[in-house]
Write an enzyme that holds these catalytic residues in place. Structure first.
Site, mmCIF file in Angstrom:
data_model
loop_
_atom_site.group_PDB
_atom_site.id
_atom_site.type_symbol
_atom_site.label_atom_id
_atom_site.label_comp_id
_atom_site.label_asym_id
_atom_site.label_seq_id
_atom_site.Cartn_x
_atom_site.Cartn_y
_atom_site.Cartn_z
ATOM 1 N N GLN A 135 -7.105 0.370 -8.009
ATOM 2 C CA GLN A 135 -7.076 -0.922 -7.040
ATOM 3 C C GLN A 135 -7.916 -1.600 -6.412
ATOM 4 O O GLN A 135 -8.842 -1.026 -6.400
ATOM 5 C CB GLN A 135 -6.439 0.513 -5.836
ATOM 6 C CG GLN A 135 -5.230 -0.081 -5.312
ATOM 7 C CD GLN A 135 -4.738 1.741 -4.049
ATOM 8 O OE1 GLN A 135 -4.711 2.096 -4.763
ATOM 9 N NE2 GLN A 135 -4.385 0.725 -2.949
ATOM 10 N N LEU A 170 1.883 5.350 -6.316
ATOM 11 C CA LEU A 170 1.660 6.131 -8.121
ATOM 12 C C LEU A 170 1.249 6.512 -7.801
ATOM 13 O O LEU A 170 1.166 6.855 -9.514
ATOM 14 C CB LEU A 170 1.792 4.826 -8.000
ATOM 15 C CG LEU A 170 3.045 3.566 -7.804
ATOM 16 C CD1 LEU A 170 2.283 1.575 -8.044
ATOM 17 C CD2 LEU A 170 3.076 3.359 -9.109
ATOM 18 N N SER A 223 -9.989 -2.463 -4.042
ATOM 19 C CA SER A 223 -10.449 -2.628 -2.824
ATOM 20 C C SER A 223 -10.413 -3.414 -1.597
ATOM 21 O O SER A 223 -10.862 -4.733 -1.895
ATOM 22 C CB SER A 223 -12.128 -2.810 -2.895
ATOM 23 O OG SER A 223 -12.808 -2.205 -2.005
ATOM 24 N N ARG A 260 0.461 -1.311 0.072
ATOM 25 C CA ARG A 260 -0.095 0.448 0.048
ATOM 26 C C ARG A 260 1.238 1.119 -0.482
ATOM 27 O O ARG A 260 0.102 2.696 -0.208
ATOM 28 C CB ARG A 260 -1.146 -0.310 1.055
ATOM 29 C CG ARG A 260 -1.857 -0.899 1.394
ATOM 30 C CD ARG A 260 -3.268 -0.634 0.150
ATOM 31 N NE ARG A 260 -3.676 -1.442 -0.003
ATOM 32 C CZ ARG A 260 -4.900 -1.848 0.004
ATOM 33 N NH1 ARG A 260 -5.408 0.224 -0.707
ATOM 34 N NH2 ARG A 260 -5.520 -2.499 -1.175
ATOM 35 N N ARG A 275 11.330 7.595 -10.881
ATOM 36 C CA ARG A 275 10.992 6.583 -9.917
ATOM 37 C C ARG A 275 12.164 5.165 -10.272
ATOM 38 O O ARG A 275 12.170 4.148 -9.466
ATOM 39 C CB ARG A 275 9.250 5.721 -10.318
ATOM 40 C CG ARG A 275 8.735 6.433 -9.777
ATOM 41 C CD ARG A 275 8.873 7.143 -9.043
ATOM 42 N NE ARG A 275 7.100 8.020 -8.296
ATOM 43 C CZ ARG A 275 6.624 8.305 -7.055
ATOM 44 N NH1 ARG A 275 7.472 8.161 -6.005
ATOM 45 N NH2 ARG A 275 6.089 9.359 -6.771
ATOM 46 N N ARG A 320 0.163 9.345 -7.735
ATOM 47 C CA ARG A 320 0.734 10.492 -7.663
ATOM 48 C C ARG A 320 0.686 11.671 -8.450
ATOM 49 O O ARG A 320 0.768 12.587 -8.886
ATOM 50 C CB ARG A 320 2.023 11.423 -6.185
ATOM 51 C CG ARG A 320 1.407 10.948 -5.257
ATOM 52 C CD ARG A 320 0.844 12.006 -4.330
ATOM 53 N NE ARG A 320 0.972 13.196 -4.964
ATOM 54 C CZ ARG A 320 2.110 13.490 -3.929
ATOM 55 N NH1 ARG A 320 2.588 13.502 -2.969
ATOM 56 N NH2 ARG A 320 2.432 15.129 -3.998
ATOM 57 N N HIS A 321 0.723 10.354 -9.735
ATOM 58 C CA HIS A 321 0.930 10.931 -11.288
ATOM 59 C C HIS A 321 0.193 11.139 -11.264
ATOM 60 O O HIS A 321 -1.087 9.948 -11.585
ATOM 61 C CB HIS A 321 1.759 9.560 -11.578
ATOM 62 C CG HIS A 321 3.276 9.506 -12.074
ATOM 63 N ND1 HIS A 321 4.288 9.831 -11.656
ATOM 64 C CD2 HIS A 321 3.925 8.430 -10.477
ATOM 65 C CE1 HIS A 321 5.593 10.002 -10.982
ATOM 66 N NE2 HIS A 321 5.267 8.943 -10.068
ATOM 67 N N ARG A 351 -10.545 -1.922 7.648
ATOM 68 C CA ARG A 351 -9.758 -2.235 6.918
ATOM 69 C C ARG A 351 -9.331 -1.048 7.390
ATOM 70 O O ARG A 351 -7.382 -0.730 7.029
ATOM 71 C CB ARG A 351 -10.606 -1.919 5.491
ATOM 72 C CG ARG A 351 -10.971 -0.751 5.945
ATOM 73 C CD ARG A 351 -10.658 -0.237 3.699
ATOM 74 N NE ARG A 351 -11.491 0.771 3.572
ATOM 75 C CZ ARG A 351 -11.676 1.219 2.483
ATOM 76 N NH1 ARG A 351 -11.859 0.876 1.307
ATOM 77 N NH2 ARG A 351 -13.011 2.713 2.635
HETATM 78 C C1 FAD Z 1 12.259 10.087 -4.869
HETATM 79 C C2 FAD Z 1 10.895 10.858 -4.503
HETATM 80 C C3 FAD Z 1 10.173 11.512 -3.336
HETATM 81 C C4 FAD Z 1 9.400 11.909 -3.247
HETATM 82 N N1 FAD Z 1 8.635 12.211 -1.547
HETATM 83 C C5 FAD Z 1 7.374 13.005 -1.494
HETATM 84 C C6 FAD Z 1 7.872 13.608 -0.213
HETATM 85 O O1 FAD Z 1 7.597 13.559 0.366
HETATM 86 N N2 FAD Z 1 5.649 14.260 0.317
HETATM 87 C C7 FAD Z 1 5.024 14.482 -1.422
HETATM 88 O O2 FAD Z 1 3.928 14.727 -1.032
HETATM 89 N N3 FAD Z 1 5.308 13.751 -2.795
HETATM 90 C C8 FAD Z 1 6.366 13.277 -2.454
HETATM 91 N N4 FAD Z 1 7.264 12.582 -3.927
HETATM 92 C C9 FAD Z 1 6.058 12.597 -5.323
HETATM 93 C C10 FAD Z 1 6.354 13.712 -5.719
HETATM 94 O O3 FAD Z 1 6.279 15.376 -5.175
HETATM 95 C C11 FAD Z 1 5.200 13.835 -7.048
HETATM 96 O O4 FAD Z 1 3.755 13.868 -6.987
HETATM 97 C C12 FAD Z 1 4.884 12.694 -8.021
HETATM 98 O O5 FAD Z 1 6.839 11.996 -8.144
HETATM 99 C C13 FAD Z 1 4.568 12.730 -8.752
HETATM 100 O O6 FAD Z 1 5.645 13.514 -9.648
HETATM 101 P P1 FAD Z 1 5.502 14.826 -11.087
HETATM 102 O O7 FAD Z 1 4.225 16.128 -10.610
HETATM 103 O O8 FAD Z 1 6.216 15.253 -11.130
HETATM 104 O O9 FAD Z 1 4.399 14.115 -12.013
HETATM 105 P P2 FAD Z 1 3.173 13.609 -12.324
HETATM 106 O O10 FAD Z 1 2.134 14.450 -11.535
HETATM 107 O O11 FAD Z 1 3.252 12.877 -13.233
HETATM 108 O O12 FAD Z 1 3.132 14.815 -13.916
HETATM 109 C C14 FAD Z 1 3.858 15.293 -14.943
HETATM 110 C C15 FAD Z 1 4.357 16.578 -15.306
HETATM 111 O O13 FAD Z 1 3.184 17.077 -15.669
HETATM 112 C C16 FAD Z 1 3.802 18.483 -14.922
HETATM 113 N N5 FAD Z 1 2.692 19.057 -14.675
HETATM 114 C C17 FAD Z 1 1.165 17.699 -14.259
HETATM 115 N N6 FAD Z 1 0.491 19.121 -12.937
HETATM 116 C C18 FAD Z 1 0.855 19.897 -13.024
HETATM 117 C C19 FAD Z 1 0.198 21.334 -13.105
HETATM 118 N N7 FAD Z 1 -0.771 21.499 -12.024
HETATM 119 N N8 FAD Z 1 0.760 22.511 -13.439
HETATM 120 C C20 FAD Z 1 2.385 22.568 -13.295
HETATM 121 N N9 FAD Z 1 2.833 21.432 -14.312
HETATM 122 C C21 FAD Z 1 1.870 20.379 -13.799
HETATM 123 C C22 FAD Z 1 5.044 18.641 -14.421
HETATM 124 O O14 FAD Z 1 6.001 18.482 -16.179
HETATM 125 C C23 FAD Z 1 4.846 16.860 -14.489
HETATM 126 O O15 FAD Z 1 5.868 16.825 -14.108
HETATM 127 C C24 FAD Z 1 7.692 11.768 -4.204
HETATM 128 C C25 FAD Z 1 8.915 11.866 -5.252
HETATM 129 C C26 FAD Z 1 10.000 10.964 -5.124
HETATM 130 C C27 FAD Z 1 10.339 10.557 -7.127
#
Ligand code: FAD
Length: 258
Positions: free
Chosen positions: A92, A82, A94, A76, A186, A84-85, A159
């Protein structure tokens, strides 16, 4: 109930499928230049390579015409990472509607370490450290089950006690552009070992499908033939007689013989 401690895993689409998505992207790129031709995979690779090497900026938006769905089993903790992208479309399993029946599957937190916890409670070689990890993790799960069965807790309440290492299945669809971005972040030494483990496999598989697809992605700076060889060696050392490897050999036999 058997408690099983496993590695994370991925199920990937076929090489043919990935290649057909590459042809699709290249065909659409050609339409932007008024050309409507039937492309081979090799020709599509050439077109894509030119697009991804364009200066000052590559035309990555072309890659958004693809869709790749990957099935991931992990803890989990990593499913939370994942989602967050923002260009991933996830579904996922349930924990409200799906209850483990005969076995509880946990993800091994000792990835990359010398003393893995892997195995199951039926295994005579089950180590003390694995037992301890399984017992504490299972306790959370078992307490939840007790409260549900004996105290009238609902599934959505119970859960909350589940351990984070409980295996979760997540299916993610995304386009090549987003997979490339996720691989950069990643499959990187700063990412957590479990998510690195998963994305290393996705990266190697993409490399096998196409020497061009990862052009410009973080960590991709060698010769395409070398990369393909590295990817094949990687899968061979990892997978043994895994059936997919047999299919990969059919594709890449000539390169292997070099
Ligand atoms: C090593 C590591 C440690 C991390 N640690 C933490 C942590 O401690 N706490 C935490 O909260 N998160 C953490 N994260 C998550 C990180 O902050 C991102 O949320 C996650 O990696 C998704 O990346 P992203 O926002 O670049 O990509 P995606 O959401 O996949 O978006 C892809 C790209 O689209 C563009 N984009 C997307 N949405 C927007 C927008 N609204 N405005 C402008 N451009 C946009 C950007 O260029 C972005 O890079 C971590 C990630 C990594 C890899």
């Amino acid at each position: 109930m058997i408690v099983r401690i496993v590695l994370p895993s991925v199920i990937l689409p076929s090489i043919e499928y990935l290649r057909s998505e590459i042809i699709n992207c290249a065909t659409i790129a050609r339409i932007s230049r008024g050309k409507r031709d039937l492309l081979t995979f090799q020709k599509s690779e050439e077109i894509l390579r030119r697009i991804l090497k364009m200066k000052p900026f590559p035309h990555e938006s072309i890659l958004e015409h693809s869709k790749v769905t990957i099935y991931i089993r992990g803890s989990r903790i990593i499913t939370h990472q994942l989602v967050r992208h923002r260009f991933f479309s996830p579904t996922q399993i349930s924990t409200r509607y799906v209850q483990p029946k005969r076995e509880v599957i946990l993800i091994d937190p000792t990835l990359g370490k010398e003393a893995p916890f892997r195995g199951n409670t039926d295994d005579p070689n089950w180590t003390e450290i694995s037992s301890l990890f399984a017992r504490y993790s299972y306790q959370g799960f078992n307490n939840a089950e007790n409260l549900r069965k004996n105290r009238g807790w609902t599934r959505e309440q119970a859960r909350y006690l589940f351990p984070q290492c409980l295996a979760a299945d997540i299916i993610i669809s995304a386009n090549f552009r987003e997979w490339r971005h996720a691989i950069s972040l990643r499959d990187h030494k700063n990412a957590s070992p479990e998510i690195q483990y998963i994305f290393k496999r996705i990266r190697e598989y993409f490399r096998l499908a196409s020497p061009t697809l990862l052009e410009g992605v973080y960590g991709e700076n060698h010769d395409p033939d070398e990369l393909l060889k590295e990817a094949l060696d990687f899968f061979e050392s990892e997978m043994g007689n895994w059936p997919l490897l047999v299919k990969l050999r059919e594709y890449f036999g000539t390169i292997e013989k070099k």
